[in-house]
Scaffold this motif. Structure first.
Motif, short mmCIF file in Angstrom:
data_model
loop_
_atom_site.label_atom_id
_atom_site.label_comp_id
_atom_site.label_asym_id
_atom_site.label_seq_id
_atom_site.Cartn_x
_atom_site.Cartn_y
_atom_site.Cartn_z
N VAL A 300 54.00 -28.40 -28.08
CA VAL A 300 55.29 -28.05 -27.80
C VAL A 300 56.11 -29.42 -27.73
CG1 VAL A 300 54.67 -25.80 -26.94
CG2 VAL A 300 54.83 -27.62 -25.48
N PRO A 301 57.28 -29.17 -28.32
CA PRO A 301 58.11 -30.57 -28.18
C PRO A 301 58.36 -30.97 -26.60
CG PRO A 301 59.25 -29.00 -29.63
CD PRO A 301 58.09 -28.21 -29.11
N ASN A 302 58.09 -32.11 -26.11
CA ASN A 302 58.57 -32.45 -24.73
C ASN A 302 59.84 -32.02 -24.21
OD1 ASN A 302 57.22 -33.69 -22.55
ND2 ASN A 302 58.57 -35.34 -22.87
N SER A 303 60.75 -32.19 -25.05
CA SER A 303 62.16 -31.83 -24.65
C SER A 303 62.25 -30.44 -24.25
CB SER A 303 63.30 -32.15 -25.91
OG SER A 303 62.50 -31.24 -26.83
N LEU A 304 61.32 -29.59 -24.69
CA LEU A 304 61.45 -28.10 -24.05
C LEU A 304 60.46 -27.47 -22.90
CD1 LEU A 304 61.78 -26.49 -27.40
CD2 LEU A 304 63.64 -27.08 -26.12
N VAL A 305 59.82 -28.66 -22.77
CA VAL A 305 58.56 -28.18 -21.39
C VAL A 305 59.48 -27.67 -20.10
CG1 VAL A 305 57.10 -29.22 -19.90
CG2 VAL A 305 56.87 -29.73 -22.44
N GLY A 306 60.62 -28.36 -19.93
CA GLY A 306 61.12 -27.88 -18.66
C GLY A 306 61.60 -26.39 -18.60
N GLY A 307 62.23 -26.11 -19.61
CA GLY A 307 62.43 -24.44 -19.67
C GLY A 307 61.44 -23.80 -20.08
N LEU A 308 60.35 -24.24 -20.69
CA LEU A 308 58.99 -23.45 -20.90
C LEU A 308 58.35 -23.02 -19.71
CD1 LEU A 308 57.39 -22.46 -23.35
CD2 LEU A 308 56.09 -24.45 -23.03
N ILE A 309 58.32 -23.99 -18.63
CA ILE A 309 57.63 -23.55 -17.47
C ILE A 309 58.66 -23.18 -16.26
CG2 ILE A 309 55.83 -25.59 -17.83
CD1 ILE A 309 57.25 -27.42 -15.81
N GLY A 310 59.86 -23.35 -16.59
CA GLY A 310 60.75 -22.88 -15.37
C GLY A 310 60.69 -23.79 -14.13
N ARG A 311 61.86 -23.56 -13.54
CA ARG A 311 61.87 -24.42 -12.38
C ARG A 311 60.97 -24.41 -11.18
NH1 ARG A 311 67.68 -24.33 -9.13
NH2 ARG A 311 68.26 -24.94 -11.20
N GLY A 312 60.30 -25.78 -11.18
CA GLY A 312 59.09 -25.71 -10.08
C GLY A 312 57.94 -24.92 -10.88
N THR A 316 55.54 -20.59 -15.62
CA THR A 316 54.19 -20.38 -15.74
C THR A 316 53.26 -19.75 -14.72
OG1 THR A 316 54.13 -22.49 -14.98
CG2 THR A 316 54.07 -22.38 -17.41
N LYS A 317 53.62 -19.82 -13.50
CA LYS A 317 53.15 -19.32 -12.41
C LYS A 317 53.19 -17.53 -12.51
CE LYS A 317 53.83 -23.11 -8.92
NZ LYS A 317 54.40 -23.35 -7.94
N GLU A 318 54.33 -17.32 -12.81
CA GLU A 318 54.54 -15.83 -13.01
C GLU A 318 53.71 -15.08 -14.27
OE1 GLU A 318 55.94 -13.59 -11.24
OE2 GLU A 318 57.58 -14.82 -10.17
N VAL A 319 53.63 -16.14 -15.24
CA VAL A 319 52.52 -15.46 -16.41
C VAL A 319 51.16 -15.42 -15.94
CG1 VAL A 319 51.94 -16.07 -18.71
CG2 VAL A 319 54.34 -16.35 -18.05
N TYR A 361 59.27 -19.85 -24.82
CA TYR A 361 59.62 -21.16 -25.89
C TYR A 361 60.88 -20.84 -26.56
CZ TYR A 361 59.13 -24.29 -29.69
OH TYR A 361 59.38 -25.14 -30.64
N LEU A 362 60.84 -19.73 -27.01
CA LEU A 362 62.15 -19.55 -27.79
C LEU A 362 63.58 -19.16 -27.12
CD1 LEU A 362 60.49 -16.60 -30.19
CD2 LEU A 362 61.07 -19.02 -31.00
N ASP A 363 63.43 -18.79 -25.98
CA ASP A 363 64.49 -18.81 -24.85
C ASP A 363 64.91 -20.26 -24.54
OD1 ASP A 363 64.61 -16.23 -24.88
OD2 ASP A 363 63.66 -15.91 -22.96
N ALA A 364 64.08 -21.23 -24.48
CA ALA A 364 64.35 -22.66 -24.09
C ALA A 364 64.90 -23.24 -25.28
CB ALA A 364 62.85 -23.09 -23.55
N GLU A 365 64.34 -22.87 -26.46
CA GLU A 365 64.78 -23.43 -27.58
C GLU A 365 66.23 -22.98 -28.20
OE1 GLU A 365 62.95 -23.85 -32.00
OE2 GLU A 365 63.39 -21.79 -31.36
N ALA A 366 66.66 -21.65 -27.73
CA ALA A 366 68.03 -21.37 -27.85
C ALA A 366 68.93 -21.77 -26.98
CB ALA A 366 67.70 -19.76 -27.85
N GLN A 367 68.46 -22.11 -25.48
CA GLN A 367 69.19 -22.95 -24.59
C GLN A 367 69.50 -23.97 -24.90
OE1 GLN A 367 70.39 -20.84 -22.12
NE2 GLN A 367 71.76 -22.46 -21.36
N ALA A 368 68.68 -24.71 -25.50
CA ALA A 368 68.86 -26.09 -25.95
C ALA A 368 69.82 -26.27 -26.91
CB ALA A 368 67.53 -26.79 -26.21
N THR A 369 70.06 -25.52 -27.88
CA THR A 369 70.97 -25.47 -29.06
C THR A 369 72.39 -25.42 -28.51
OG1 THR A 369 70.37 -23.25 -29.52
CG2 THR A 369 68.99 -24.73 -30.67
N LYS A 370 72.43 -24.81 -27.57
CA LYS A 370 73.85 -24.19 -26.87
C LYS A 370 74.40 -25.71 -26.18
CE LYS A 370 73.07 -19.41 -26.05
NZ LYS A 370 72.97 -18.25 -25.11
N ARG A 371 73.64 -26.61 -25.96
CA ARG A 371 74.15 -27.84 -25.36
C ARG A 371 74.68 -28.78 -26.00
NH1 ARG A 371 68.40 -28.46 -21.98
NH2 ARG A 371 68.56 -26.54 -20.77
#
Length: 371
Positions: A300-312, A316-319, A361-371
């Motif tokens: 996965v792209p490093n730029s999307l890792v934050g959105g992928l794992i969520g805050r704190g 990933t903990k929920e999954v 991942y797709l949600d993080a990608e979509a969010q990144a394109t809005k910035r």
């Protein structure tokens, strides 16, 4: 995405490829690291050290499960400010409590799905009491549509066909006796889809004590199906749509904690989803119960890792909590732009976790394109 699915032997660091899948090859690529079978990963999905064997990477047994439908007012009461109420429920009842995201409703309702998992029926009965207490709180505010009245409370939940059949009984004898004994009104809707995993909405109205008796009876009927091959898949899916309004068709959407925003759901009737469910239902039991465990890895792209794992690491903990898998995101030597996403656990759990992480991942990608 290019992913390798591999079976891991708990006593060795070698692995044998089982299947190769290619999805959106322009985005991701990679194979599972050779050390994956003996790696330990942190709960927030970051880093991790190489260590001893981790076995199957998750629990082999299937926990008891119940699903509730919660209008937003009830869902908010269950979550509490900053998630404090649901956290207390989880601790007190030794349970996993998952809610679909805001705006992610069960078809033809304006309700989020609350999925509860616990080791025993008794634990789920205690959790049912905690949830019904929140319904009482909402009823006291005068929100009749969401919770009924203080005299006649209202609660809705989901049950599979087999559980509904046991609840009704031959010629309706069981449900008739239950209604008479508890003084409740019990309405059971028709299933919205075919198959053994089809949900039916059960609406119960009545006194606090009467509803608790009905919930205990439904709990017993649902857990009677725990030995069925499809039960694990049913436990992992919500059947929700992510439309902003009720109605429409819902996909096998993932779950999140109280903070996430709405996500895009895939529609029922999609050939890929139908095939996936059909194949899962047709596989022999030993495929799901293989103690060696399975793994999937992608880059996965490093730029999307934050959105992928969520805050704190909340995402990933929920999954992990829902699927019983271990999820790790590791740095790649000499590659500052990408990281590896690794998921380990039983076959059904690993595939479920992979789909849920790809949604993130797709949600993080979509969010990144809005910035």
């Amino acid at each position: 995405l290019k992913a390798h699915y591999k079976v891991h032997h708990p006593t060795t660091s070698t692995s044998t490829p089982l299947h190769f899948a290619t999805v959106r090859p322009s985005l991701l690529h990679g194979t599972i690291p050779s050390h994956m079978a003996t790696s330990e990963m942190t709960a927030d999905g970051l880093g991790g050290k190489t260590g001893g064997s981790s076995g199957s990477g998750g629990p082999v047994g299937i926990q008891c499960v119940m699903k509730y439908l919660a209008p937003e007012a009830v869902a908010s009461a269950i979550i509490g400010k900053g998630g404090t109420v649901v956290a207390a429920m989880r601790q007190k009842c030794q349970a996993k409590v998952m809610l679909t995201e805001q705006g992610e409703f069960y078809p033809n309702t304006e309700c989020r799905v609350v999925t509860a998992q616990a080791p025993t029926e008794e634990d789920l009965n205690e959790l049912a009491k905690q949830i019904l207490n929140k319904v009482v709180e909402v009823a006291k505010t005068g929100n009749v549509d969401a919770a009924g009245t203080e005299v006649e409370l209202k609660l809705r939940l989901l049950a599979v066909r087999s559980a509904v059949g046991g609840l009704i009984g031959k010629k309706g004898d069981n449900i008739k006796k239950l209604r008479e004994a508890t003084g409740t009104k019990i309405y059971i809707a028709e299933p919205h889809s075919p198959g053994a995993m089809a949900d039916q909405v059960i609406t119960v109205t009545g006194s606090y004590e009467g509803i608790m008796e009905v919930l205990a009876a439904i709990n017993t009927q649902i857990q009677a199906s725990r030995g069925e091959m499809w039960f694990h898949t049913w436990a992992m899916t919500s059947g929700c749509s992510s439309a902003s309004a009720a109605g429409g068709y819902g996909g096998a959407a993932g779950f999140s904690g109280p903070s996430g925003g709405p996500a895009r759901g895939a529609p029922y009737g999609n050939t890929g989803i139908d095939n996936m469910i059909r194949v899962a239902q047709g596989l022999p039991r030993y495929v799901f119960e293989d103690s060696r465990g399975f793994a999937v890895s992608c880059v996965v792209p490093n730029s999307l890792v934050g959105g992928l794992i969520g805050r704190g690491g909340a995402g990933t903990k929920e999954v992990q909590a829902l699927t019983g898998t271990k999820i790790g995101i590791r740095e790649i030597p000499d590659d500052a732009e990408n990281r590896t996403l690794n998921i380990v656990g039983p076959l059904a759990s690993t595939c479920t976790a992979y789909m849920m992480m790809m949604k993130r991942y797709l949600d993080a990608e979509a969010q990144a394109t809005k910035r």
